[in-house]
Design a protein around this motif. Sequence first.
Motif, PDB file in Angstrom:
ATOM      1  N   MET A  81       0.825  -1.197   0.000  1.00 26.23           N
ATOM      2  CA  MET A  81       0.000   0.000   0.000  1.00 26.23           C
ATOM      3  C   MET A  81       0.868   1.258   0.000  1.00 26.23           C
ATOM      4  SD  MET A  81      -2.750   1.224   2.861  1.00 26.23           S
ATOM      5  CE  MET A  81      -1.534   1.958   3.929  1.00 26.23           C
ATOM      6  N   MET A  82       1.866   1.300   0.858  1.00 29.43           N
ATOM      7  CA  MET A  82       2.716   2.483   0.970  1.00 29.43           C
ATOM      8  C   MET A  82       3.604   2.657  -0.270  1.00 29.43           C
ATOM      9  SD  MET A  82       1.626   3.799   3.676  1.00 29.43           S
ATOM     10  CE  MET A  82       2.781   5.069   4.115  1.00 29.43           C
ATOM     11  N   LYS A  83       4.170   1.579  -0.759  1.00 29.14           N
ATOM     12  CA  LYS A  83       5.056   1.656  -1.930  1.00 29.14           C
ATOM     13  C   LYS A  83       4.303   2.147  -3.160  1.00 29.14           C
ATOM     14  CE  LYS A  83       7.894  -1.135  -4.963  1.00 29.14           C
ATOM     15  NZ  LYS A  83       8.232  -2.488  -5.371  1.00 29.14           N
ATOM     16  N   ASN A  84       3.077   1.669  -3.338  1.00 28.73           N
ATOM     17  CA  ASN A  84       2.297   2.010  -4.527  1.00 28.73           C
ATOM     18  C   ASN A  84       1.331   3.168  -4.316  1.00 28.73           C
ATOM     19  OD1 ASN A  84       3.139  -0.138  -6.501  1.00 28.73           O
ATOM     20  ND2 ASN A  84       2.580  -1.378  -4.734  1.00 28.73           N
ATOM     21  N   ARG A  85       1.343   3.728  -3.106  1.00 29.41           N
ATOM     22  CA  ARG A  85       0.495   4.877  -2.768  1.00 29.41           C
ATOM     23  C   ARG A  85      -0.982   4.599  -3.068  1.00 29.41           C
ATOM     24  NH1 ARG A  85       5.416   6.688  -4.611  1.00 29.41           N
ATOM     25  NH2 ARG A  85       6.397   8.298  -3.353  1.00 29.41           N
ATOM     26  N   ILE A  86      -1.470   3.486  -2.538  1.00 32.58           N
ATOM     27  CA  ILE A  86      -2.848   3.050  -2.759  1.00 32.58           C
ATOM     28  C   ILE A  86      -3.621   3.158  -1.444  1.00 32.58           C
ATOM     29  CG2 ILE A  86      -4.302   1.092  -3.380  1.00 32.58           C
ATOM     30  CD1 ILE A  86      -1.918   0.007  -4.972  1.00 32.58           C
TER      31      ILE A  86
ATOM     32  N   ILE B  34      -6.819   2.257   1.039  1.00 27.84           N
ATOM     33  CA  ILE B  34      -7.673   1.106   1.324  1.00 27.84           C
ATOM     34  C   ILE B  34      -9.113   1.521   1.055  1.00 27.84           C
ATOM     35  CG2 ILE B  34      -8.535  -0.430   3.130  1.00 27.84           C
ATOM     36  CD1 ILE B  34      -5.785  -0.194   4.448  1.00 27.84           C
ATOM     37  N   TYR B  35      -9.843   0.668   0.363  1.00 26.78           N
ATOM     38  CA  TYR B  35     -11.233   0.879   0.023  1.00 26.78           C
ATOM     39  C   TYR B  35     -12.072  -0.014   0.933  1.00 26.78           C
ATOM     40  CZ  TYR B  35     -15.475   0.531  -2.814  1.00 26.78           C
ATOM     41  OH  TYR B  35     -16.770   0.521  -3.245  1.00 26.78           O
ATOM     42  N   ALA B  36     -13.124   0.535   1.510  1.00 30.72           N
ATOM     43  CA  ALA B  36     -13.979  -0.233   2.421  1.00 30.72           C
ATOM     44  C   ALA B  36     -15.372  -0.371   1.831  1.00 30.72           C
ATOM     45  CB  ALA B  36     -14.065   0.462   3.769  1.00 30.72           C
ATOM     46  N   TYR B  37     -15.960  -1.535   2.053  1.00 29.52           N
ATOM     47  CA  TYR B  37     -17.316  -1.795   1.584  1.00 29.52           C
ATOM     48  C   TYR B  37     -18.066  -2.522   2.698  1.00 29.52           C
ATOM     49  CZ  TYR B  37     -21.210  -3.465  -1.199  1.00 29.52           C
ATOM     50  OH  TYR B  37     -22.462  -3.707  -1.665  1.00 29.52           O
ATOM     51  N   GLY B  38     -19.264  -2.097   2.972  1.00 26.39           N
ATOM     52  CA  GLY B  38     -20.064  -2.729   4.014  1.00 26.39           C
ATOM     53  C   GLY B  38     -20.918  -1.706   4.724  1.00 26.39           C
ATOM     54  N   ALA B  39     -21.432  -2.093   5.884  1.00 24.34           N
ATOM     55  CA  ALA B  39     -22.299  -1.180   6.626  1.00 24.34           C
ATOM     56  C   ALA B  39     -22.183  -1.422   8.123  1.00 24.34           C
ATOM     57  CB  ALA B  39     -23.754  -1.368   6.199  1.00 24.34           C
ATOM     58  N   MET B  40     -22.328  -0.344   8.877  1.00 24.31           N
ATOM     59  CA  MET B  40     -22.424  -0.365  10.333  1.00 24.31           C
ATOM     60  C   MET B  40     -21.330  -1.187  11.010  1.00 24.31           C
ATOM     61  SD  MET B  40     -26.464  -0.570  10.933  1.00 24.31           S
ATOM     62  CE  MET B  40     -27.487   0.839  10.628  1.00 24.31           C
ATOM     63  N   GLY B  41     -20.093  -1.003  10.574  1.00 24.53           N
ATOM     64  CA  GLY B  41     -18.974  -1.678  11.216  1.00 24.53           C
ATOM     65  C   GLY B  41     -18.675  -3.068  10.691  1.00 24.53           C
ATOM     66  N   PHE B  42     -19.512  -3.608   9.836  1.00 23.81           N
ATOM     67  CA  PHE B  42     -19.274  -4.917   9.235  1.00 23.81           C
ATOM     68  C   PHE B  42     -18.719  -4.686   7.830  1.00 23.81           C
ATOM     69  CE2 PHE B  42     -22.501  -5.639  12.447  1.00 23.81           C
ATOM     70  CZ  PHE B  42     -21.929  -6.684  13.154  1.00 23.81           C
ATOM     71  N   ASN B  43     -17.484  -4.250   7.772  1.00 21.73           N
ATOM     72  CA  ASN B  43     -16.880  -3.844   6.512  1.00 21.73           C
ATOM     73  C   ASN B  43     -15.855  -4.854   6.029  1.00 21.73           C
ATOM     74  OD1 ASN B  43     -18.232  -1.260   6.493  1.00 21.73           O
ATOM     75  ND2 ASN B  43     -16.841  -0.665   8.119  1.00 21.73           N
ATOM     76  N   LYS B  44     -15.639  -4.845   4.735  1.00 19.55           N
ATOM     77  CA  LYS B  44     -14.566  -5.604   4.112  1.00 19.55           C
ATOM     78  C   LYS B  44     -13.626  -4.573   3.515  1.00 19.55           C
ATOM     79  CE  LYS B  44     -17.123  -9.737   3.333  1.00 19.55           C
ATOM     80  NZ  LYS B  44     -17.054 -11.003   2.698  1.00 19.55           N
ATOM     81  N   TYR B  45     -12.334  -4.845   3.612  1.00 23.59           N
ATOM     82  CA  TYR B  45     -11.332  -3.892   3.170  1.00 23.59           C
ATOM     83  C   TYR B  45     -10.532  -4.471   2.013  1.00 23.59           C
ATOM     84  CZ  TYR B  45     -12.582  -1.948   7.667  1.00 23.59           C
ATOM     85  OH  TYR B  45     -13.290  -1.453   8.721  1.00 23.59           O
ATOM     86  N   TYR B  46     -10.293  -3.617   1.014  1.00 25.84           N
ATOM     87  CA  TYR B  46      -9.558  -4.012  -0.173  1.00 25.84           C
ATOM     88  C   TYR B  46      -8.546  -2.927  -0.518  1.00 25.84           C
ATOM     89  CZ  TYR B  46     -13.705  -6.927  -0.788  1.00 25.84           C
ATOM     90  OH  TYR B  46     -14.721  -7.817  -0.587  1.00 25.84           O
ATOM     91  N   LEU B  47      -7.482  -3.323  -1.162  1.00 26.95           N
ATOM     92  CA  LEU B  47      -6.621  -2.325  -1.779  1.00 26.95           C
ATOM     93  C   LEU B  47      -7.272  -2.007  -3.099  1.00 26.95           C
ATOM     94  CD1 LEU B  47      -3.130  -3.726  -0.818  1.00 26.95           C
ATOM     95  CD2 LEU B  47      -4.324  -1.768   0.141  1.00 26.95           C
ATOM     96  N   LYS B  48      -7.541  -0.754  -3.370  1.00 24.97           N
ATOM     97  CA  LYS B  48      -8.357  -0.324  -4.505  1.00 24.97           C
ATOM     98  C   LYS B  48      -7.944  -1.000  -5.805  1.00 24.97           C
ATOM     99  CE  LYS B  48     -11.538   2.276  -6.388  1.00 24.97           C
ATOM    100  NZ  LYS B  48     -12.925   1.973  -6.261  1.00 24.97           N
ATOM    101  N   GLU B  49      -6.662  -1.193  -5.997  1.00 22.61           N
ATOM    102  CA  GLU B  49      -6.149  -1.803  -7.218  1.00 22.61           C
ATOM    103  C   GLU B  49      -6.621  -3.252  -7.369  1.00 22.61           C
ATOM    104  OE1 GLU B  49      -1.758  -2.819  -7.915  1.00 22.61           O
ATOM    105  OE2 GLU B  49      -2.015  -0.825  -8.720  1.00 22.61           O
ATOM    106  N   ASP B  50      -6.967  -3.916  -6.269  1.00 25.46           N
ATOM    107  CA  ASP B  50      -7.331  -5.330  -6.278  1.00 25.46           C
ATOM    108  C   ASP B  50      -8.804  -5.589  -6.559  1.00 25.46           C
ATOM    109  OD1 ASP B  50      -4.735  -5.969  -5.689  1.00 25.46           O
ATOM    110  OD2 ASP B  50      -5.084  -6.061  -3.537  1.00 25.46           O
ATOM    111  N   LEU B  51      -9.619  -4.564  -6.704  1.00 25.32           N
ATOM    112  CA  LEU B  51     -11.059  -4.771  -6.925  1.00 25.32           C
ATOM    113  C   LEU B  51     -11.342  -5.319  -8.299  1.00 25.32           C
ATOM    114  CD1 LEU B  51     -12.566  -1.637  -5.216  1.00 25.32           C
ATOM    115  CD2 LEU B  51     -12.575  -3.967  -4.399  1.00 25.32           C
TER     116      LEU B  51
END
Length: 82
Positions: free
Chosen positions: A58-63, A65-82
């Motif tokens: 994440m730091m090397k590629n300056r990406i 984190i993208y989060a998807y979900g609701a009310m604390g039940f989120n999934k996290y992705y590095l935007k490039e990986d979607l």
Amino acid sequence: MKKVTHFCDIENREHSGKILYKSIDVIFDHDQEDGKSKTNPYLDRVDIDICESCWNYMMKNRIYIYAYGAMGFNKYYLKEDL
């Protein structure tokens, strides 16, 4: 004594290294009440466990984190990986 195991919260990646506990801004673009309604992207600070491999990538590629979900039940992705 209770043993607690931590895993990297980033989805769909190869994980390695020590798990780091970070408080970091992530990008949301869905309403947090239902998790389905699209909204303007915004940053929100969350506490996540992230492995050294994902953190360094994440730091090397300056990406962000993208989060998807609701009310604390989120999934996290590095935007490039979607």
